[in-house]
Design an enzyme around this catalytic site. Structure first.
Site, PDB file in Angstrom:
ATOM      1  N   ARG A 128      84.160 -50.005 -52.613  1.00  0.00           N
ATOM      2  CA  ARG A 128      83.419 -50.777 -53.430  1.00  0.00           C
ATOM      3  C   ARG A 128      84.031 -51.465 -54.503  1.00  0.00           C
ATOM      4  O   ARG A 128      83.676 -52.588 -54.960  1.00  0.00           O
ATOM      5  CB  ARG A 128      82.055 -50.024 -54.107  1.00  0.00           C
ATOM      6  N   HIS A 154      92.109 -48.453 -51.509  1.00  0.00           N
ATOM      7  CA  HIS A 154      92.784 -47.256 -51.296  1.00  0.00           C
ATOM      8  C   HIS A 154      93.946 -47.019 -51.938  1.00  0.00           C
ATOM      9  O   HIS A 154      94.577 -46.170 -52.499  1.00  0.00           O
ATOM     10  CB  HIS A 154      92.663 -47.187 -49.745  1.00  0.00           C
ATOM     11  N   ARG A 159      89.038 -53.478 -48.056  1.00  0.00           N
ATOM     12  CA  ARG A 159      88.819 -52.169 -48.712  1.00  0.00           C
ATOM     13  C   ARG A 159      90.068 -51.438 -48.794  1.00  0.00           C
ATOM     14  O   ARG A 159      90.363 -50.525 -49.687  1.00  0.00           O
ATOM     15  CB  ARG A 159      87.984 -51.537 -47.563  1.00  0.00           C
ATOM     16  N   ARG A 210      75.379 -36.800 -53.659  1.00  0.00           N
ATOM     17  CA  ARG A 210      75.352 -36.085 -52.172  1.00  0.00           C
ATOM     18  C   ARG A 210      76.723 -35.195 -51.899  1.00  0.00           C
ATOM     19  O   ARG A 210      77.750 -35.686 -52.704  1.00  0.00           O
ATOM     20  CB  ARG A 210      74.988 -36.977 -50.912  1.00  0.00           C
ATOM     21  N   ASP A 239      85.791 -40.877 -54.544  1.00  0.00           N
ATOM     22  CA  ASP A 239      84.842 -41.857 -53.685  1.00  0.00           C
ATOM     23  C   ASP A 239      84.841 -43.076 -54.501  1.00  0.00           C
ATOM     24  O   ASP A 239      84.885 -43.211 -55.889  1.00  0.00           O
ATOM     25  CB  ASP A 239      83.379 -41.210 -53.552  1.00  0.00           C
ATOM     26  N   THR A 256      86.086 -35.150 -42.244  1.00  0.00           N
ATOM     27  CA  THR A 256      86.111 -35.035 -40.609  1.00  0.00           C
ATOM     28  C   THR A 256      85.166 -36.419 -40.161  1.00  0.00           C
ATOM     29  O   THR A 256      85.447 -36.746 -39.103  1.00  0.00           O
ATOM     30  CB  THR A 256      85.324 -33.872 -40.196  1.00  0.00           C
ATOM     31  N   ASN A 276      85.438 -39.437 -41.797  1.00  0.00           N
ATOM     32  CA  ASN A 276      86.088 -40.566 -42.201  1.00  0.00           C
ATOM     33  C   ASN A 276      86.987 -41.221 -40.727  1.00  0.00           C
ATOM     34  O   ASN A 276      87.345 -42.440 -40.890  1.00  0.00           O
ATOM     35  CB  ASN A 276      87.049 -40.342 -43.195  1.00  0.00           C
ATOM     36  N   SER A 323      78.349 -34.782 -49.266  1.00  0.00           N
ATOM     37  CA  SER A 323      79.117 -35.346 -47.933  1.00  0.00           C
ATOM     38  C   SER A 323      80.102 -34.387 -47.541  1.00  0.00           C
ATOM     39  O   SER A 323      81.339 -34.660 -47.039  1.00  0.00           O
ATOM     40  CB  SER A 323      79.997 -36.511 -48.595  1.00  0.00           C
TER      41      SER A 323
HETATM   42  C1  IPE Z   1      83.440 -38.586 -48.875  1.00  0.00           C
HETATM   43  O1  IPE Z   1      83.309 -39.753 -49.245  1.00  0.00           O
HETATM   44  C2  IPE Z   1      84.734 -38.185 -48.434  1.00  0.00           C
HETATM   45  C3  IPE Z   1      85.805 -38.604 -49.338  1.00  0.00           C
HETATM   46  C4  IPE Z   1      85.935 -38.973 -50.458  1.00  0.00           C
HETATM   47  C5  IPE Z   1      87.297 -38.066 -48.857  1.00  0.00           C
HETATM   48  P1  IPE Z   1      82.459 -40.734 -48.051  1.00  0.00           P
HETATM   49  O2  IPE Z   1      82.532 -42.068 -48.601  1.00  0.00           O
HETATM   50  O3  IPE Z   1      83.297 -40.672 -46.837  1.00  0.00           O
HETATM   51  O4  IPE Z   1      80.998 -40.500 -48.094  1.00  0.00           O
HETATM   52  P2  IPE Z   1      79.521 -40.991 -47.827  1.00  0.00           P
HETATM   53  O5  IPE Z   1      79.887 -41.713 -46.499  1.00  0.00           O
HETATM   54  O6  IPE Z   1      79.277 -41.857 -48.955  1.00  0.00           O
HETATM   55  O7  IPE Z   1      78.629 -39.783 -47.684  1.00  0.00           O
HETATM   56  C1  IPE Z   2      86.697 -42.976 -51.070  1.00  0.00           C
HETATM   57  O1  IPE Z   2      86.615 -44.255 -50.952  1.00  0.00           O
HETATM   58  C2  IPE Z   2      88.063 -42.649 -49.994  1.00  0.00           C
HETATM   59  C3  IPE Z   2      87.764 -42.079 -48.551  1.00  0.00           C
HETATM   60  C4  IPE Z   2      86.760 -41.546 -47.942  1.00  0.00           C
HETATM   61  C5  IPE Z   2      89.112 -41.861 -48.000  1.00  0.00           C
HETATM   62  P1  IPE Z   2      85.495 -44.974 -49.928  1.00  0.00           P
HETATM   63  O2  IPE Z   2      86.576 -45.745 -49.314  1.00  0.00           O
HETATM   64  O3  IPE Z   2      84.439 -44.078 -49.346  1.00  0.00           O
HETATM   65  O4  IPE Z   2      84.830 -46.008 -50.989  1.00  0.00           O
HETATM   66  P2  IPE Z   2      83.328 -46.697 -50.751  1.00  0.00           P
HETATM   67  O5  IPE Z   2      82.612 -45.232 -51.105  1.00  0.00           O
HETATM   68  O6  IPE Z   2      83.211 -47.226 -49.481  1.00  0.00           O
HETATM   69  O7  IPE Z   2      82.990 -47.415 -52.045  1.00  0.00           O
HETATM   70 MG    MG Z   3      82.552 -43.499 -50.006  1.00  0.00          MG
END
Ligand code: IPE
Ligand code: IPE
Ligand code: MG
Length: 249
Positions: A33, A46, A42, A203, A29, A75, A77, A205
């Protein structure tokens, strides 16, 4: 030892001397950010996160982790902007093609946990080919959680159990915890001992809800694209000192 030759020597933690988790889970995660902090889209986060994924999965295999589960796509995302989802699909595709092309002599066993039927056909094909090709190897099991949700996984298990009851192969009184574990995507694998979440969120998630009943959690403020072997070593060292009681004394 050759096996540990990749272990960072700039690090004062001797990873070969500590008790490692047999099964490690990581919620990858913080990509978004990381990009935002740099004024980038964003999707750039990735891309950087995908590089960290390659580095950390290789490192885990080198230090002797037996099972590594990486949360790559939940699920939930799918609710992200279409452009972001499309870019993620492109990175998944690239990695799966690379794994087929370049990892012929590898020892890592690739598995996919989640409902993969939701992915574009070609990605599903690549997943199946990778799973098949790597199934004969004898190294670390790398579970990629893709279109994974702990709740969806339980629904999937319940449906299979319900089918068995309907067919008369199973009595409701025979349902127990082991039977449920045996119907999850992670059937036949040990529960995760340690789950690491970079990026500071406290959390789950929806990650490995059933399997993590007694997992140790480690939250790190580092964002996933910045995550290094050293950060992982720090988490592993702390894990090795934790006192796991499993409800006992
Ligand atoms: C959890 O991260 C899913 C993955 C890292 C693949 P998210 O970014 O989707 O979770 P939330 O929305 O912060 O709970
Ligand atoms: C995790 O990073 C990647 C996926 C959930 C696919 P995020 O995209 O959730 O990054 P933040 O949490 O928005 O920083
Ligand atoms: Mg995230």
């Amino acid at each position: 030892m050759g096996l540990f030759s990749n272990v960072s020597s700039s690090d004062d933690i001797d990873i070969t001397k500590i008790k490692l988790p047999e099964h490690l889970g990581i919620i990858m995660d913080g990509n978004g950010r990381w990009a935002k902090k740099r004024g980038l889209p964003r999707t750039a986060g990735h891309k950087a996160g995908a590089t960290t994924f390659r580095k950390i999965s290789r490192y885990c295999s080198n230090i002797g982790i037996k099972y590594l589960t990486l949360y790559a796509f939940s699920t939930e995302n799918w609710n992200r902007p279409q452009e972001e989802v499309n870019t993620l699909m492109r990175y998944f595709r690239e990695y799966l093609q690379e794994a087929l092309r370049d990892f012929r002599d590898d020892t890592i066993i690739l598995r996919f946990i989640g409902d993969i039927s939701a992915f574009p056909e070609d990605i599903q094909e690549l997943m199946k080919e990778n799973q098949e090709l790597s199934s004969v190897r004898n190294g670390m099991v790398l579970n990629l959680a893709m279109n994974y949700g702990g709740r969806a996984e339980m629904v999937y298990a319940m449906k299979q159990i319900g089918e068995s009851i309907l067919k008369g192969e199973l009595q409701p009184s025979e349902i127990n915890e082991q039977l449920i574990s045996d119907h999850l995507y992670t059937a036949n694998q040990p529960d995760p001992d340690l789950i690491i979440r970079p990026s500071g969120e406290h959390r789950t998630s929806n990650f490995l809800l059933w399997q993590s009943a007694y997992s140790e959690y480690y939250i790190d403020d580092v964002l996933w694209p910045d995550y290094t072997e050293k950060d992982l070593n720090r988490a592993l060292l702390e894990y090795s000192k934790r006192n796991r009681r499993f409800g006992g004394v």
